[in-house]
Enzyme design. Structure first.
Site, PDB file in Angstrom:
ATOM      1  N   GLU A 239      18.784   8.953  56.261  1.00 59.26           N
ATOM      2  CA  GLU A 239      17.857   8.503  55.219  1.00 59.26           C
ATOM      3  C   GLU A 239      18.355   8.647  53.775  1.00 59.26           C
ATOM      4  O   GLU A 239      18.038   7.800  52.944  1.00 59.26           O
ATOM      5  CB  GLU A 239      16.531   9.264  55.345  1.00 59.26           C
ATOM      6  CG  GLU A 239      15.756   8.960  56.615  1.00 59.26           C
ATOM      7  CD  GLU A 239      14.651   9.981  56.839  1.00 59.26           C
ATOM      8  OE1 GLU A 239      14.968  11.145  57.141  1.00 59.26           O
ATOM      9  OE2 GLU A 239      13.477   9.618  56.688  1.00 59.26           O
TER      10      GLU A 239
ATOM     11  N   ARG B 110       5.974  14.692  51.676  1.00 56.89           N
ATOM     12  CA  ARG B 110       7.394  14.537  51.363  1.00 56.89           C
ATOM     13  C   ARG B 110       7.566  13.851  49.998  1.00 56.89           C
ATOM     14  O   ARG B 110       8.528  14.140  49.276  1.00 56.89           O
ATOM     15  CB  ARG B 110       8.147  13.776  52.456  1.00 56.89           C
ATOM     16  CG  ARG B 110       9.656  13.923  52.353  1.00 56.89           C
ATOM     17  CD  ARG B 110      10.394  13.319  53.545  1.00 56.89           C
ATOM     18  NE  ARG B 110      10.659  14.271  54.601  1.00 56.89           N
ATOM     19  CZ  ARG B 110      11.752  15.054  54.659  1.00 56.89           C
ATOM     20  NH1 ARG B 110      12.689  14.990  53.744  1.00 56.89           N
ATOM     21  NH2 ARG B 110      11.908  15.898  55.659  1.00 56.89           N
TER      22      ARG B 110
ATOM     23  N   GLU C 197       8.302   5.616  65.222  1.00 60.27           N
ATOM     24  CA  GLU C 197       8.105   7.065  65.353  1.00 60.27           C
ATOM     25  C   GLU C 197       6.764   7.350  66.029  1.00 60.27           C
ATOM     26  O   GLU C 197       6.686   8.153  66.942  1.00 60.27           O
ATOM     27  CB  GLU C 197       8.195   7.767  63.990  1.00 60.27           C
ATOM     28  CG  GLU C 197       8.043   9.284  64.131  1.00 60.27           C
ATOM     29  CD  GLU C 197       8.342  10.091  62.868  1.00 60.27           C
ATOM     30  OE1 GLU C 197       9.011   9.590  61.955  1.00 60.27           O
ATOM     31  OE2 GLU C 197       7.875  11.241  62.796  1.00 60.27           O
TER      32      GLU C 197
ATOM     33  N   PHE D 154      10.673   8.437  54.327  1.00 59.24           N
ATOM     34  CA  PHE D 154       9.427   9.106  54.712  1.00 59.24           C
ATOM     35  C   PHE D 154       8.677   9.665  53.493  1.00 59.24           C
ATOM     36  O   PHE D 154       8.324  10.838  53.448  1.00 59.24           O
ATOM     37  CB  PHE D 154       9.797  10.243  55.686  1.00 59.24           C
ATOM     38  CG  PHE D 154       8.678  10.705  56.591  1.00 59.24           C
ATOM     39  CD1 PHE D 154       8.305   9.974  57.699  1.00 59.24           C
ATOM     40  CD2 PHE D 154       8.009  11.895  56.331  1.00 59.24           C
ATOM     41  CE1 PHE D 154       7.298  10.429  58.547  1.00 59.24           C
ATOM     42  CE2 PHE D 154       6.993  12.350  57.174  1.00 59.24           C
ATOM     43  CZ  PHE D 154       6.645  11.614  58.284  1.00 59.24           C
TER      44      PHE D 154
ATOM     45  N   ALA E 104      13.520  12.143  60.436  1.00 55.84           N
ATOM     46  CA  ALA E 104      13.867  13.107  59.395  1.00 55.84           C
ATOM     47  C   ALA E 104      15.383  13.295  59.297  1.00 55.84           C
ATOM     48  O   ALA E 104      15.858  14.347  58.856  1.00 55.84           O
ATOM     49  CB  ALA E 104      13.166  14.452  59.641  1.00 55.84           C
TER      50      ALA E 104
HETATM   51  N1  MTE Z   1      20.155   3.182  61.401  1.00 53.38           N
HETATM   52  C1  MTE Z   1      19.995   2.136  62.241  1.00 53.38           C
HETATM   53  N2  MTE Z   1      21.050   1.345  62.508  1.00 53.38           N
HETATM   54  N3  MTE Z   1      18.774   1.851  62.790  1.00 53.38           N
HETATM   55  C2  MTE Z   1      17.659   2.622  62.517  1.00 53.38           C
HETATM   56  O1  MTE Z   1      16.575   2.350  63.035  1.00 53.38           O
HETATM   57  N4  MTE Z   1      16.752   4.571  61.293  1.00 53.38           N
HETATM   58  C3  MTE Z   1      16.917   5.450  60.136  1.00 53.38           C
HETATM   59  C4  MTE Z   1      18.307   6.077  60.112  1.00 53.38           C
HETATM   60  N5  MTE Z   1      19.314   5.062  60.302  1.00 53.38           N
HETATM   61  C5  MTE Z   1      17.813   3.735  61.630  1.00 53.38           C
HETATM   62  C6  MTE Z   1      19.104   4.001  61.107  1.00 53.38           C
HETATM   63  C7  MTE Z   1      15.928   6.528  60.082  1.00 53.38           C
HETATM   64  S1  MTE Z   1      14.397   6.188  59.470  1.00 53.38           S
HETATM   65  C8  MTE Z   1      16.224   7.803  60.476  1.00 53.38           C
HETATM   66  S2  MTE Z   1      15.115   9.058  60.317  1.00 53.38           S
HETATM   67  C9  MTE Z   1      17.529   8.144  61.077  1.00 53.38           C
HETATM   68  O2  MTE Z   1      18.383   7.016  61.181  1.00 53.38           O
HETATM   69  C10 MTE Z   1      17.283   8.746  62.444  1.00 53.38           C
HETATM   70  O3  MTE Z   1      18.435   9.018  63.140  1.00 53.38           O
HETATM   71  P1  MTE Z   1      19.337  10.330  62.924  1.00 53.38           P
HETATM   72  O4  MTE Z   1      18.423  11.465  62.703  1.00 53.38           O
HETATM   73  O5  MTE Z   1      20.097  10.415  64.179  1.00 53.38           O
HETATM   74  O6  MTE Z   1      20.177  10.034  61.719  1.00 53.38           O
HETATM   75  N1  HPA Z   2      10.259  13.250  58.429  1.00 47.43           N
HETATM   76  C1  HPA Z   2      10.188  12.265  59.333  1.00 47.43           C
HETATM   77  N2  HPA Z   2       9.306  12.220  60.288  1.00 47.43           N
HETATM   78  C2  HPA Z   2       8.416  13.209  60.356  1.00 47.43           C
HETATM   79  C3  HPA Z   2       8.425  14.267  59.453  1.00 47.43           C
HETATM   80  C4  HPA Z   2       9.394  14.293  58.436  1.00 47.43           C
HETATM   81  O1  HPA Z   2       9.466  15.215  57.594  1.00 47.43           O
HETATM   82  N3  HPA Z   2       7.413  15.083  59.779  1.00 47.43           N
HETATM   83  C5  HPA Z   2       6.814  14.520  60.848  1.00 47.43           C
HETATM   84  N4  HPA Z   2       7.423  13.395  61.209  1.00 47.43           N
HETATM   85 MO1  MOS Z   3      12.905   8.209  59.907  1.00 44.03          MO
HETATM   86  S1  MOS Z   3      11.443   7.490  58.623  1.00 44.03           S
HETATM   87  O1  MOS Z   3      12.362   9.859  59.652  1.00 44.03           O
HETATM   88  O2  MOS Z   3      12.198   7.725  61.382  1.00 44.03           O
END
Ligand code: MTE
Ligand code: HPA
Ligand code: MOS
Length: 761
Positions: free
Chosen positions: A710, A308, A230, A342, A509
C-alpha cells in the site's frame, strides 16, 4: 531471497492457463444466480412479485430473505447489514434477492423482470446532510494532543480551508464471484475470490446456521482485490450458498461489471475542514482538522478506515497541538470499504494540501516547508497517537531524492517555462510518505502456515495469505526455499484454504509477507531442525553444524543431496512436515483512546512529479516521476518495483481521472469503463523512475524486508500537489488570484475540476 524471480503464476497467466473461479470445471447440475437490485436509494419495501420472472424459460426460482436458514443479518462485525433487503431498501443497487436459472443470461434477464413495490422515503445522499442530521454508522471520534485552540490563537499566521476528495472503484480485472457446492450432510465447499477466506467461512456458516467446521472456503488466486475483496467477497459467497441451499444444487454467482459497480462499496470519499496556525518558516503551530468519511449505508470496515485516516493525517510531520474530529457518516449509498491504503491516503492528502497552501501563503518552497515539519530524530518524534517514531529515514531520503531528481534546478526551469508560456502551465512537487505497518486491530497480526516435505524432496506450502497478483506466494516460496536450502522450483504454494490453515486474517494492511512469510519460515525451520537432528545423529556432530544450501545438506563429515536426506529421514520415521505460527511483537493499542503503538514499523518513500496543464481546457498530463522508496531489504526486487509502479499509478488514478458521480437520486451514473476512467497505458508518465532506499528494516522482520503493497499508493499525492502548483501559476497569469492564495482543487483533478480551480468554470 533478494532475487528478482518471476511471479509464480506469470507464465500460466500470460498463457491463459491460470485458473480463476470462473475457469474451474463446473459440476453437473450447476445453476447460475443474478441479483435483484433496489432502484431506489431509500424506501419501504412493501412487496416483491417474482411471478413474471419465474415464468421465463430456464428460471428455477428466486431466493429472498425468508429463505435464509440462519441469521438474516450478515455476520459482519457491526451486525448492521441484512443479507437481503427485507423491510427497507437503503441504496440504489442493494440486493433484495437472487434469481436462479439454468444459464447466466436467463438469470440476469429474469432478475430485471421482478416487480418491486417500494414506497420512497427521504434519502441522505451527501456527507453534509449526514452531519446535519447526525447520521452515523459509528459514533464520531476525537483525537487531540496539546492545546490546538490556544496554539491557533497565538500563531503567527493562520489559514482556513476545506477540501473534497472522491472515492474510487477497485476495478479488479476479475469481478466479484463465488461458486457454492453443497456436500453431504449439510457440509459446504465454497470457491470465493476473497482476500479473507476465514471471514467468508464465518459468514456462510452464520447464514446457513451451521458450524464453521462444516464450511470449507478456497481461493487459489484473485484477479486483483485492492481491498474490495476484504469483506465484500463475503456477500457473494453467502448469497451463492443460500441459493445452493434452497435448490440443493451447486450455484455460481458472477456479477456483471455494471452490477459489481452498483452493489459493492468503494474507497471512502472524504470531506475536510481545517484551521491551521504556523510560523514564518512554515512550521505548523496548531491544527484543527475535521475529516468526514462517507461510509454509505452500513459500517463494514469504516471504523478502522476512518481510524487509519486519523493515524495518517500527520503523514510524516510532527503536529504538536492538534485536534482531530472524525465523522463516520451514514448515507444511502453503497457501503464503502477497504481500498489500498485503507484511509491512509485520505489522511495524507489532508496534511499535504495544508502544507502546500502554507508554502504558497508564505512564498516559500514547499519542500523546505515539508522538511521543516518532519518528525525529528531525537525530539518532536512522538505521534499524536503517542507512538514514538524510531525509524525515521526521511531526513536522509528526501535530500537524496531532491538531488537525484534535480528538484531545485527543475523548479527553476518550471518557473522560467511558466513565465514564457501563457497557455500551458507546469508544476513540480516532491512529497514524502510514512505509512504504518500492522493491522490497527492488534489481534489480526497473527498468521499460520503449513510446510509439507514429500519423500521425493519436493516442498508444498500452505499459509493463511491470499494471492491477488501482489506476488505473496512467490515471496513466501522464496523464503521457504531459502530456509531449506532448496531450489525455488522444488517449492509450491497452494490455494488459500480454511481446511488447511484456520482462522487466518485478511490478506490486507500490506502485511501478507510479514505475517505469512514468517509463519512459513518458522514451519520450514522446524522441518529443517528435524532433518538437522537426524543428520547430526548420523555424523556425530552438533545439529547446529548442519547447513542447508544449494540443494545440499552439509555436515562437517559429509555432503549429501537434499533428496537423499529426506528419503533417509522418512525411512527413519522423522516428521517431514510442520506448522508455523507468528504474531507481531511490540504492538499494542487502546481502541477507546486511539493511542499506543498500533504499528510495528513505518515504511517510507518519496516521489517527485512534474505535470503540465492546459489552462484553456483543464486537461493535464504527468510528464515525469522520480520515486525513491523504502522496502527494507527487498525479498523480490522485480515484484517490489511492480508494486511501487502499480501503487503509484493507481494513486494517480484516484487523484486525477477516476471520478464517481452519483445523481440527485443516489444512482451511480459512472458504472462502467465507458464513464469511469482508470489510468490507461497512455496515462503512465513517459518517465517513471523507481529506486529503492537500500537499508534493512530496523525491526526484526522476515528477511529484513518491509511491506510494500500500500505505501507507494500515497506517492501519487506528489501529482496532486504538482497540479495545484500548475493551477496557481495559471491563476497568477490570468490575474484571478494572488500567488499567496490557497488553491482549492477538488480531487480527482479532472479537467472540469482543474478549470474550477482556475476560476474558469
Ligand atoms: N497488487 C496487485 N497486483 N493486486 C492487488 O489486489 N492489493 C493491494 C496490494 N497490492 C493488490 C496489490 C492491497 S490493498 C494490499 S493490502 C496488499 O497488496 C496486500 O497484499 P500483501 O500484504 O501481500 O502486500
Ligand atoms: N488495514 C487493512 N485492513 C484492515 C485493517 C487495517 O488496518 N484493519 C482491519 N482490516
Ligand atoms: Mo488492502 S486495502 O489493506 O486490502
Amino acid at each position: 531471497m533478494g532475487q528478482p524471480c518471476p511471479h509464480e503464476s506469470a507464465r500460466a497467466q500470460v498463457a491463459g492457463q491460470a485458473h480463476y473461479i470462473d475457469d474451474l470445471p463446473e459440476l453437473k447440475g450447476t445453476l447460475y444466480a443474478a441479483p435483484i437490485l433496489s432502484p431506489l436509494a431509500h424506501g419501504r419495501l412493501d412487496a416483491v412479485d417474482a411471478s413474471a420472472a419465474c415464468a421465463l424459460p430456464g428460471v428455477r426460482g428466486v431466493v429472498l430473505a425468508q429463505d435464509i436458514p440462519g441469521d438474516p443479518i450478515l455476520a459482519a462485525f457491526a451486525h448492521d447489514e441484512p443479507i437481503f433487503a427485507r423491510d427497507s431498501v437503503q441504496h440504489v443497487g442493494q440486493v433484495i434477492g437472487l434469481v436462479v436459472a439454468d444459464s447466466v443470461v436467463a438469470a440476469r434477464h429474469a432478475a430485471r423482470k421482478v416487480q418491486l413495490s417500494i414506497t420512497a422515503l427521504p434519502a441522505i445522499l451527501t456527507v453534509q446532510q449526514a452531519i446535519e442530521q447526525q447520521s452515523w454508522v459509528l459514533p464520531p471520534v476525537q483525537v487531540r494532543r496539546g492545546d490546538a485552540a490556544h496554539a491557533l490563537q497565538h500563531a503567527q499566521h493562520r489559514l482556513q480551508g476545506r477540501l473534497e476528495a472522491g472515492g474510487q472503484e477497485h476495478f479488479y480485472l476479475e469481478g466479484q464471484i463465488a461458486y457454492a457446492l453443497p456436500l453431504e450432510q449439510n457440509q459446504w465447499w465454497i470457491h470465493s475470490s476473497t482476500q479473507h477466506a476465514g471471514e467468508v467461512q464465518h459468514w456462510v456458516a452464520h447464514a446457513l446456521g451451521v458450524d464453521s467446521h462444516a464450511v470449507r472456503v478456497e481461493c487459489r488466486r484473485m484477479g486483483g482485490g485492492f481491498g474490495g475483496k476484504e469483506t465484500q467477497a463475503g456477500h457473494l459467497a453467502v448469497w451463492a450458498a443460500l441459493a445452493a441451499h434452497k435448490f440443493a444444487c451447486p450455484v455460481k454467482l458472477r456479477l456483471d461489471r455494471d452490477d459489481d459497480f452498483m452493489i459493492t462499496g468503494k474507497r471512502h470519499p472524504f470531506s475536510y475542514e481545517w484551521d491551521v496556525g504556523f510560523d514564518d518558516s512554515g512550521r505548523i503551530q496548531g491544527l484543527e482538522l475535521m475529516m468526514a468519511a462517507h461510509c454509505g449505508f452500513s459500517a463494514d470496515l469504516s471504523g478502522p478506515v476512518a481510524d487509519r485516516a486519523v493515524f495518517h493525517c500527520d503523514n510524516a510531520y510532527f503536529l504538536e497541538h492538534v485536534a482531530i474530529t472524525s465523522y463516520r457518516c451514514k448515507t444511502h449509498q453503497q457501503s464503502h470499504t477497504a481500498f489500498r491504503g485503507f484511509g491512509g491516503p485520505q489522511g495524507v492528502l489532508a496534511i499535504e494540501t495544508i502544507l502546500g497552501d502554507i508554502a504558497r501563503y508564505l512564498g516559500l518552497d514547499a519542500l523546505d516547508v515539508r522538511q521543516r515539519n518532519l518528525y525529528g530524530l531525537q525530539e518532536r518524534n512522538i505521534t499524536h497517537y503517542h507512538m514514538q517514531v524510531e525509524d525515521n529515514i526521511l531526513h536522509d531520503l528526501l535530500p537524496k531524492l531532491e538531488q537525484d531528481a534535480r528538484y531545485r534546478q527543475r523548479q527553476a526551469a518550471v518557473s522560467a517555462w511558466n513565465a514564457s508560456h501563457p497557455l500551458f502551465k507546469r508544476g513540480l512537487a516532491l512529497t514524502p510518505v510514512k505509512f504504518g505497518i500492522s493491522f490497527t486491530a492488534t489481534l489480526f497480526n497473527q498468521a499460520g502456515a503449513l510446510v509439507n516435505v514429500y519423500t521425493d524432496g519436493s516442498v508444498q506450502i500452505n499459509h493463511g495469505g491470499a494471492e491477488m497478483g501482489q506476488g505473496l506466494h512467490t515471496k513466501v516460496a522464496q523464503i521457504v526455499a531459502d530456509e531449506l536450502g532448496v531450489p525455488l522450483a522444488r517449492v509450491l504454494v497452494t490455494a488459500s484454504d480454511t481446511a488447511k490453515v484456520p482462522n487466518a486474517s485478511a490478506t490486507a494492511a500490506s502485511s501478507g509477507t510479514d505475517l505469512n512469510g514468517r509463519a512459513a519460515q518458522y514451519a520450514a525451520r522446524s522441518v529443517r531442525d528435524n532433518l538437522a537432528a537426524f543428520v547430526s545423529g548420523l555424523d556425530q556432530c552438533g545439529a547446529g553444524a548442519v547447513r542447508f544450501a544449494g540443494g545440499l545438506v552439509i555436515s562437517p563429515k559429509a555432503t549429501r543431496r537434499w533428496e537423499e536426506v529426506v528419503k533417509e529421514a522418512y525411512a527413519n520415521r522423522i516428521q517431514l512436515w510442520s506448522d508455523g505460527f507468528y504474531r507481531t511483537p511490540k504492538i499494542h493499542y487502546d481502541k477507546t483512546t486511539l493511542t499506543g503503538r498500533p504499528f510495528y514499523y513505518f515504511a517510507y518513500g518519496a516521489a517527485c512529479s512534474e505535470v503540465v496543464i492546459d489552462t484553456s481546457t483543464g486537461e493535464a498530463r504527468v510528464l515525469a516521476v522520480d520515486i525513491l522508496h523504502d522496502v527494507g531489504r527487498s525479498i523480490n526486487p522485480a515484484i517490489d518495483i511492480g508494486q511501487i509502479e502499480g501503487g503509484f499509478v493507481q494513486g494517480m488514478g484516484w487523484l486525477t481521472t477516476e471520478e464517481l458521480v452519483w445523481d440527485g437520486q443516489g444512482r451511480l451514473a459512472t458504472h462502467a469503463p465507458s464513464t469511469y476512467k482508470i489510468p490507461a497505458t497512455g496515462d503512465v508518465p513517459e518517465q517513471l523512475r523507481v529506486s529503492f532506499w537500500h537499508e534493512a528494516n530496523r525491526e526484526d522482520n522476515v528477511g529484513a524486508s518491509k511491506a510494500v503493497g500500500e505505501p507507494p499508493f500515497m506517492l501519487a499525492v506528489s501529482v496532486y500537489e504538482a497540479l495545484r502548483n500548475a493551477v496557481a501559476a495559471g491563476r497568477v497569469q490570468a490575474g484571478t488570484a494572488a500567488p499567496t492564495q490557497p488553491v482549492t482543487l477538488t480531487a480527482p483533478a479532472t479537467a472540469e475540476n482543474i478549470l474550477r480551480a482556475l476560476g474558469r468554470l
